[in-house]
Design an enzyme around this catalytic site. Structure first.
Site, mmCIF file in Angstrom:
data_model
loop_
_atom_site.group_PDB
_atom_site.id
_atom_site.type_symbol
_atom_site.label_atom_id
_atom_site.label_comp_id
_atom_site.label_asym_id
_atom_site.label_seq_id
_atom_site.Cartn_x
_atom_site.Cartn_y
_atom_site.Cartn_z
ATOM 1 N N HIS A 78 0.832 -1.215 0.000
ATOM 2 C CA HIS A 78 0.000 0.000 0.000
ATOM 3 C C HIS A 78 0.867 1.266 0.000
ATOM 4 O O HIS A 78 0.559 2.233 -0.707
ATOM 5 C CB HIS A 78 -0.966 0.008 1.187
ATOM 6 C CG HIS A 78 -1.936 -1.142 1.170
ATOM 7 N ND1 HIS A 78 -2.736 -1.464 2.227
ATOM 8 C CD2 HIS A 78 -2.206 -2.054 0.203
ATOM 9 C CE1 HIS A 78 -3.464 -2.541 1.917
ATOM 10 N NE2 HIS A 78 -3.156 -2.910 0.690
ATOM 11 N N HIS A 241 -9.363 -1.776 -5.109
ATOM 12 C CA HIS A 241 -8.258 -2.122 -4.204
ATOM 13 C C HIS A 241 -7.274 -3.067 -4.889
ATOM 14 O O HIS A 241 -6.070 -3.008 -4.621
ATOM 15 C CB HIS A 241 -8.745 -2.725 -2.883
ATOM 16 C CG HIS A 241 -7.604 -2.899 -1.915
ATOM 17 N ND1 HIS A 241 -7.099 -1.847 -1.182
ATOM 18 C CD2 HIS A 241 -6.813 -3.970 -1.658
ATOM 19 C CE1 HIS A 241 -6.042 -2.273 -0.492
ATOM 20 N NE2 HIS A 241 -5.851 -3.562 -0.758
ATOM 21 N N ASP A 245 -3.337 -2.481 -5.090
ATOM 22 C CA ASP A 245 -2.328 -3.499 -4.763
ATOM 23 C C ASP A 245 -1.387 -3.745 -5.938
ATOM 24 O O ASP A 245 -0.169 -3.846 -5.757
ATOM 25 C CB ASP A 245 -3.011 -4.844 -4.438
ATOM 26 C CG ASP A 245 -3.468 -4.933 -2.990
ATOM 27 O OD1 ASP A 245 -3.018 -4.131 -2.145
ATOM 28 O OD2 ASP A 245 -4.280 -5.838 -2.698
ATOM 29 N N HIS A 268 -0.655 -10.906 -5.216
ATOM 30 C CA HIS A 268 0.743 -10.553 -4.963
ATOM 31 C C HIS A 268 1.712 -11.548 -5.613
ATOM 32 O O HIS A 268 2.730 -11.161 -6.167
ATOM 33 C CB HIS A 268 0.997 -10.475 -3.461
ATOM 34 C CG HIS A 268 0.060 -9.554 -2.751
ATOM 35 N ND1 HIS A 268 -0.068 -8.225 -3.089
ATOM 36 C CD2 HIS A 268 -0.809 -9.766 -1.737
ATOM 37 C CE1 HIS A 268 -0.972 -7.666 -2.304
ATOM 38 N NE2 HIS A 268 -1.441 -8.580 -1.478
HETATM 39 ZN ZN LIG Z 1 -4.040 -4.515 -0.351
#
Ligand SMILES: [Zn+2]
Length: 307
Positions: A78, A241, A245, A268
């Site tokens: 973030h 969001h 990310d 991720h």
């Molecule tokens: Zn996040």
């Protein structure tokens, strides 16, 4: 010349880590040109520097973790996203624990911190990674399939699609596109919070995760609805969001990208795999600078817009 940027002065924040629940202090400090973004664990007997890079990412479960030897920092995405969104190239991030504070679960607080400290131009050209050939990664088949890719683009834009079978997500957008050249990161993306489901939160807590998480720093849903009293900040806050990310994960490459990123159910792990694939194919990209600022893509030439 399109110049590198750092902070004008230092700034501090205190919060708790989402997973560890630990109190943590963060100090953001200006850094010399070509330093990049360097996290520094100042709580260890000897301070340890962890410069961001694709290969510094050593764990992508739940969050992006970077490390140097045994020194780690969890949940960097973030803060990295805010740096990408505001175009901060050089920064020291002194941190007193192994997890970046979650604050309100979005990057809005980091944007506020960076803007309050002030962002200044430096006497060195901003170096971009310009993607010249498509690079793609995918995992799984059928209903389990997920993928992410980078295509050549004179600018930086992201398109993300999620596929959550949940009434609260289904009734909002599952797909969104954001172009740094036409949108405003602070306005359109930064306020989107992380999200989770009560059943997962219970499971994570029993394994010592999400200890600092709650309605103050995440959108929390049961099987039917959003539990936060104030509802959502954007109609399509969930997928926004994921864009937030992805911007943070991609900025771990160490330089701003000139590319179109698109992804389906990525996270991720896959975002980092995409960077590794990019770096493994030197013919697919080049480093560029802009002597003439007017030739730079929209969204990069102007200093970051305020709120
Ligand atoms: Zn996040």
């Amino acid at each position: 010349m399109l110049a590198q940027r750092t902070l004008k002065s230092l700034t501090r924040a205190v919060g708790v880590g989402l997973h560890s629940g630990q109190r943590v202090e963060l100090t953001l400090r200006p850094a010399q040109p070509d330093t990049g973004i360097v996290f520094r664990r100042v709580d260890l007997p000897e301070p340890v520097d962890i410069p961001v890079s694709t290969l510094a990412v050593t764990d992508t479960r739940m969050a992006s973790t970077i490390s140097t030897g045994n020194a780690r920092v969890h949940t960097v995405e973030h803060l990295m996203s805010a740096c990408a969104g505001l175009g901060v190239d050089n920064l020291y991030v002194d941190i007193t624990a192994e997890e970046v504070p979650i604050l309100d679960g979005s990057s809005a607080s980091f944007v506020f911190l960076l803007q309050s400290a002030g962002i200044v131009l430096q006497n060195a050209p901003r170096r971009f990674i310009r993607v010249k050939q498509p690079v793609a990664v995918r995992q799984g088949e059928g209903a389990q399939a997920k993928w992410a890719r980078l295509d050549p683009y004179h600018g930086f834009k992201l398109r993300f699609e999620i596929d959550f079978a949940h009434p609260a997500v289904d009734s909002t957008g599952q797909c969104v596109e954001f172009d740094l050249g036409t949108g405003s990161y602070s306005r359109d993306i930064a306020r989107a919070r992380t999200f989770g489901f009560t059943k997962d939160v219970e499971m994570m807590r029993s394994s010592g995760l999400a200890l600092g998480g709650g309605l103050d720093n995440a959108i929390v849903m049961d099987d039917y609805k959003v539990l936060n009293a104030d509802g959502l900040r954007y109609d399509d806050e969930f997928v926004k969001h994921k864009i937030l990310d992805a911007m943070g994960d991609l900025y771990l490459v160490g330089k701003p990208l000139l590319a179109a990123y698109s992804a389906f159910r990525s996270g991720h792990a896959l975002n980092n795999l995409l960077l590794r694939e990019l770096e493994a194919r030197p013919e697919a990209w080049e480093i560029v600078t802009f002597d003439n600022e007017r030739l730079a893509p929209a969204g990069f030439a102007q200093p970051a817009r305020a709120w």
